[in-house]
Design a protein around this motif. Structure first.
Motif, PDB file in Angstrom:
ATOM      1  N   ALA A 328      10.478 -11.645 -14.698  1.00  0.00           N
ATOM      2  CA  ALA A 328      10.270 -12.631 -13.625  1.00  0.00           C
ATOM      3  C   ALA A 328      10.487 -11.766 -12.320  1.00  0.00           C
ATOM      4  O   ALA A 328       9.937 -12.081 -11.357  1.00  0.00           O
ATOM      5  N   GLY A 329      11.675 -10.974 -12.270  1.00  0.00           N
ATOM      6  CA  GLY A 329      12.217 -10.429 -11.064  1.00  0.00           C
ATOM      7  C   GLY A 329      10.949  -9.348 -10.599  1.00  0.00           C
ATOM      8  O   GLY A 329      10.698  -9.502  -9.223  1.00  0.00           O
ATOM      9  N   LEU A 330      10.514  -8.609 -11.568  1.00  0.00           N
ATOM     10  CA  LEU A 330       9.392  -7.506 -11.255  1.00  0.00           C
ATOM     11  C   LEU A 330       8.105  -8.438 -10.609  1.00  0.00           C
ATOM     12  O   LEU A 330       7.196  -7.743  -9.863  1.00  0.00           O
ATOM     13  N   ALA A 331       7.863  -9.515 -11.363  1.00  0.00           N
ATOM     14  CA  ALA A 331       6.447 -10.359 -10.938  1.00  0.00           C
ATOM     15  C   ALA A 331       6.602 -10.966  -9.399  1.00  0.00           C
ATOM     16  O   ALA A 331       5.772 -11.283  -8.804  1.00  0.00           O
ATOM     17  N   LEU A 332       8.016 -10.915  -9.000  1.00  0.00           N
ATOM     18  CA  LEU A 332       8.162 -11.484  -7.925  1.00  0.00           C
ATOM     19  C   LEU A 332       8.403 -10.542  -6.622  1.00  0.00           C
ATOM     20  O   LEU A 332       8.546 -11.243  -5.482  1.00  0.00           O
ATOM     21  N   ILE A 333       8.482  -9.220  -7.033  1.00  0.00           N
ATOM     22  CA  ILE A 333       8.719  -8.398  -5.897  1.00  0.00           C
ATOM     23  C   ILE A 333       7.888  -8.371  -4.704  1.00  0.00           C
ATOM     24  O   ILE A 333       8.352  -8.452  -3.438  1.00  0.00           O
ATOM     25  N   GLY A 334       6.584  -8.480  -4.865  1.00  0.00           N
ATOM     26  CA  GLY A 334       5.672  -8.367  -3.861  1.00  0.00           C
ATOM     27  C   GLY A 334       5.876  -9.605  -3.075  1.00  0.00           C
ATOM     28  O   GLY A 334       5.628  -9.691  -1.661  1.00  0.00           O
ATOM     29  N   THR A 335       5.877 -10.735  -3.508  1.00  0.00           N
ATOM     30  CA  THR A 335       6.308 -12.229  -3.037  1.00  0.00           C
ATOM     31  C   THR A 335       7.435 -12.232  -1.934  1.00  0.00           C
ATOM     32  O   THR A 335       7.467 -12.696  -1.173  1.00  0.00           O
ATOM     33  N   ILE A 336       8.625 -11.394  -2.494  1.00  0.00           N
ATOM     34  CA  ILE A 336       9.561 -11.470  -2.045  1.00  0.00           C
ATOM     35  C   ILE A 336       9.162 -10.837  -0.455  1.00  0.00           C
ATOM     36  O   ILE A 336       9.994 -11.517   0.339  1.00  0.00           O
ATOM     37  N   GLY A 337       8.685  -9.690  -0.532  1.00  0.00           N
ATOM     38  CA  GLY A 337       8.502  -8.883   0.605  1.00  0.00           C
ATOM     39  C   GLY A 337       7.474  -9.719   1.550  1.00  0.00           C
ATOM     40  O   GLY A 337       7.989  -9.513   2.483  1.00  0.00           O
ATOM     41  N   ALA A 338       6.615 -10.314   1.105  1.00  0.00           N
ATOM     42  CA  ALA A 338       5.708 -11.078   1.881  1.00  0.00           C
ATOM     43  C   ALA A 338       6.458 -12.284   2.497  1.00  0.00           C
ATOM     44  O   ALA A 338       6.166 -12.345   3.811  1.00  0.00           O
ATOM     45  N   SER A 339       7.334 -12.825   2.034  1.00  0.00           N
ATOM     46  CA  SER A 339       7.983 -13.912   2.323  1.00  0.00           C
ATOM     47  C   SER A 339       9.077 -13.376   3.587  1.00  0.00           C
ATOM     48  O   SER A 339       8.977 -14.108   4.694  1.00  0.00           O
ATOM     49  N   LEU A 340       9.876 -12.270   3.483  1.00  0.00           N
ATOM     50  CA  LEU A 340      10.378 -11.791   4.220  1.00  0.00           C
ATOM     51  C   LEU A 340       9.808 -11.381   5.707  1.00  0.00           C
ATOM     52  O   LEU A 340      10.217 -11.589   6.688  1.00  0.00           O
ATOM     53  N   GLU A 341       8.564 -10.851   5.369  1.00  0.00           N
ATOM     54  CA  GLU A 341       7.683 -10.520   6.454  1.00  0.00           C
ATOM     55  C   GLU A 341       7.451 -11.788   7.267  1.00  0.00           C
ATOM     56  O   GLU A 341       7.495 -11.645   8.416  1.00  0.00           O
ATOM     57  N   GLY A 342       7.214 -12.766   6.439  1.00  0.00           N
ATOM     58  CA  GLY A 342       6.644 -14.158   7.189  1.00  0.00           C
ATOM     59  C   GLY A 342       7.799 -14.502   7.942  1.00  0.00           C
ATOM     60  O   GLY A 342       7.544 -15.189   8.720  1.00  0.00           O
ATOM     61  N   ALA A 343       8.878 -14.443   7.280  1.00  0.00           N
ATOM     62  CA  ALA A 343      10.243 -15.233   8.045  1.00  0.00           C
ATOM     63  C   ALA A 343      10.392 -14.531   9.384  1.00  0.00           C
ATOM     64  O   ALA A 343      11.162 -15.114   9.914  1.00  0.00           O
ATOM     65  N   THR A 344      10.490 -13.284   9.349  1.00  0.00           N
ATOM     66  CA  THR A 344      10.972 -12.399  10.555  1.00  0.00           C
ATOM     67  C   THR A 344       9.752 -11.868  11.383  1.00  0.00           C
ATOM     68  O   THR A 344      10.158 -11.169  12.411  1.00  0.00           O
ATOM     69  N   ARG A 345       8.479 -12.506  11.271  1.00  0.00           N
ATOM     70  CA  ARG A 345       7.569 -11.907  11.855  1.00  0.00           C
ATOM     71  C   ARG A 345       7.544 -12.287  13.517  1.00  0.00           C
ATOM     72  O   ARG A 345       7.583 -11.690  14.329  1.00  0.00           O
ATOM     73  N   GLU A 346       8.050 -13.604  13.602  1.00  0.00           N
ATOM     74  CA  GLU A 346       8.239 -14.217  15.059  1.00  0.00           C
ATOM     75  C   GLU A 346       9.407 -13.873  15.588  1.00  0.00           C
ATOM     76  O   GLU A 346      10.468 -14.421  15.017  1.00  0.00           O
ATOM     77  N   SER A 347       9.615 -13.418  16.610  1.00  0.00           N
ATOM     78  CA  SER A 347      11.072 -13.191  17.259  1.00  0.00           C
ATOM     79  C   SER A 347      11.713 -14.273  17.623  1.00  0.00           C
ATOM     80  O   SER A 347      12.836 -14.553  17.524  1.00  0.00           O
ATOM     81  N   ASP A 348      10.997 -15.173  18.190  1.00  0.00           N
ATOM     82  CA  ASP A 348      11.702 -16.494  18.752  1.00  0.00           C
ATOM     83  C   ASP A 348      12.230 -17.354  17.481  1.00  0.00           C
ATOM     84  O   ASP A 348      12.928 -18.596  17.514  1.00  0.00           O
TER      85      ASP A 348
END
Length: 390
Positions: A328-348
């Protein structure tokens, strides 16, 4: 139409569907059994529960994914099952079924009203991505906690993942899956003697409606399923780029499935979050328009779970927990990274998103409601305060 499905289907999509079902069933089947035991279910009734749940999840996954051409993954309500395991003591099976029907009717009415869809569309994308990352981060960490407990097994799976991502990125999780099965067998960690062969037999239980049970069990089941399962499930679809999937019909469909299958043990169906991510990411298919086949594959495997009942459950238990957790963890690594990118992309929106992530990842629970809901509440409140500041 059928020809396009066969054309769109890939080995990676089928693998994603299988991994989603494997992780979903193996990680929470014990909680479902505890809920059934709390209501005084016999072994035959427990098998009926698995049959009804597998049938409901299988049909809804297949129909929704095919109709919307998106990987719409449904699941049984795991927090709902945990709630039932503690609240059904002293409640007869007939009264429990009555409470399940009450929850199903509320779900159906909420979906038909369109209210749930309107509310979820007001959630900012960075906050939704942060909540998803907070939900998934524990699964990523479990790879390395499992590595400490089972270094040979998990080390082999981790090596397969790294090599697969380097040279065969589309099939990396398939390589991890095969490596995990082979390594656990070579290390003597499999227990095939635990497998029991049996098919599911449905048992109909007539409902009995008791006011105290309806409001003491049915209403909390509805609230927990909506807040802890459906809201993260919607966030998963949104964060994965499937905004076009209308939420209200899907919620109505899960309510209808619960209504029809509750007398046989299908206590609550909802949108999946964690297992859905496995089917909505690029590992399932590089083309987002073709990932719906992963949802159809998951539905077929869920139907097999329902048909096989105890056999499937015992098959999952034959493999070590470290294999399931690491997969489960290895299958989700890519999505965790994409989610963190989406969460922090907008500074405001970054601070509000980080608050959402931290609260959700903490696992803190209040009033019987999980951290995903409270992370969302904290993130929305922070987002509103910071916007007012501007």
């Amino acid at each position: 139409m059928s020809r396009s499905i066969f054309t769109d289907t890939s080995l990676s999509a089928v693998s994603a569907g299988f991994v989603a079902v494997l992780v979903g069933v193996a990680s929470s089947i014990a909680i479902v059994f505890e809920a059934a035991r709390a209501a005084g279910a016999s072994e035959a009734m427990m098998v009926s529960w698995i049959g009804a749940l597998g049938l409901g999840m299988g049909l809804t996954c297949i129909l929704f994914s095919w109709y919307y051409r998106a990987p719409v993954i449904t699941a049984w309500s795991t927090p709902g099952a945990a709630l039932l395991a503690t609240s059904l003591q002293g409640v007869s099976m007939s009264e429990a079924v009555g409470a399940f029907l009450f929850s199903a009717v509320l779900t159906l009415l909420l979906g038909l009203s369109g209210t749930f869809d309107k509310v979820t569309r007001k959630i900012p994308a960075p906050v939704a991505s942060a909540m998803l990352a907070g939900i998934l981060v524990q699964f990523g960490l479990s790879v390395f906690t499992s590595l400490q407990a089972s270094p040979a097994l998990v080390g082999a799976m981790l090596a397969a993942y790294l090599l697969g991502r380097r040279w065969l990125p589309r099939y990396a999780i398939i390589l991890v899956l095969i490596t995990g099965f082979v390594a656990s067998w070579l290390l003597g960690l499999t227990h095939f003697e635990q497998i029991h062969w049996a098919l599911s037999q449905p048992i109909l239980v007539a409902p009995e409606f008791k006011l105290s049970t309806l409001f003491g069990v049915g209403l909390p089941l509805f609230i927990v399923t909506m807040t802890s399962q459906n809201i993260p499930g919607v966030a998963t679809l949104r964060a994965s780029g499937y905004e076009r999937v209308p939420v209200s019909p899907v919620i109505s469909g899960t309510g209808l499935a619960s209504l029809l299958l509750t007398p046989f043990g299908g206590f609550a169906f909802n949108l999946a979050a964690i297992t859905a991510v496995i089917c909505t990411g690029p590992e399932a298919h590089p083309d987002p328009a073709k990932r719906y086949t992963a949802g159809i594959a998951a539905g077929i495997f869920y139907l097999l779970v329902g048909l096989g009942g105890v056999t499937v459950v015992s098959l999952f238990s034959a493999f070590p927990p470290a294999l399931i957790a690491s997969l489960a963890g290895l299958a989700l690594i890519g999505t965790i990274g994409a989610s963190l990118e989406g969460a922090t992309r907008e500074s405001d929106s970054r601070e509000a998103a980080l608050i959402t992530f931290l609260v959700t990842a903490s696992g803190a629970s209040f009033l019987g409601i999980g951290s995903a809901f409270w992370g969302l509440v904290g993130g929305l409140a922070s987002h509103w305060i910071f916007k007012r500041r501007d």
